[in-house]
Design a protein around this motif. Structure first.
Motif, short mmCIF file in Angstrom:
data_model
loop_
_atom_site.label_atom_id
_atom_site.label_comp_id
_atom_site.label_asym_id
_atom_site.label_seq_id
_atom_site.Cartn_x
_atom_site.Cartn_y
_atom_site.Cartn_z
N ILE A 45 -11.21 2.09 4.56
CA ILE A 45 -10.53 3.31 5.35
C ILE A 45 -8.80 3.25 5.07
O ILE A 45 -8.16 4.28 5.02
CB ILE A 45 -10.83 3.40 6.67
N GLY A 46 -8.26 2.15 5.37
CA GLY A 46 -6.76 1.98 5.19
C GLY A 46 -6.43 2.37 3.81
O GLY A 46 -5.26 3.00 3.87
N GLU A 48 -7.77 4.49 1.83
CA GLU A 48 -7.88 5.79 1.53
C GLU A 48 -6.70 6.60 2.37
O GLU A 48 -6.43 7.61 1.86
CB GLU A 48 -9.36 6.31 2.26
N LYS A 49 -6.38 6.15 3.53
CA LYS A 49 -5.46 6.78 4.21
C LYS A 49 -3.81 6.28 3.85
O LYS A 49 -2.78 6.77 4.29
CB LYS A 49 -5.29 6.25 5.83
N GLY A 50 -3.96 5.22 2.74
CA GLY A 50 -2.60 5.01 2.36
C GLY A 50 -1.81 4.02 3.08
O GLY A 50 -0.71 3.75 3.14
N GLU A 51 -2.57 3.35 3.93
CA GLU A 51 -2.12 2.27 4.79
C GLU A 51 -2.19 0.79 4.39
O GLU A 51 -2.93 0.57 3.80
CB GLU A 51 -2.62 2.35 6.26
#
Length: 51
Positions: A45-46, A48-51
């Motif tokens: 998830i991170g 994918e969000k670029g985090e």
């Protein structure tokens, strides 16, 4: 299975040093390509969000 095949090939052939190094490099690259690190779902998830 692939490693066993490489071992058999290695036993059956004698290569000049340069070709031996090239073969070893190819085997190493193949093994590196097949590595798949475990990524937890929260990490995905991170990512994918670029985090």
């Amino acid at each position: 299975m692939v490693i066993q095949l490489f071992r058999l090939i290695d036993l059956m052939m004698i290569l000049p040093e340069e070709l031996k190094r090239q073969f070893q490099t190819e085997v190493y690259n193949y093994k590196e390509e097949k590595k798949m690190p475990f990524v937890a779902s929260i990490e995905e998830i991170g990512i994918e969000k670029g985090e």
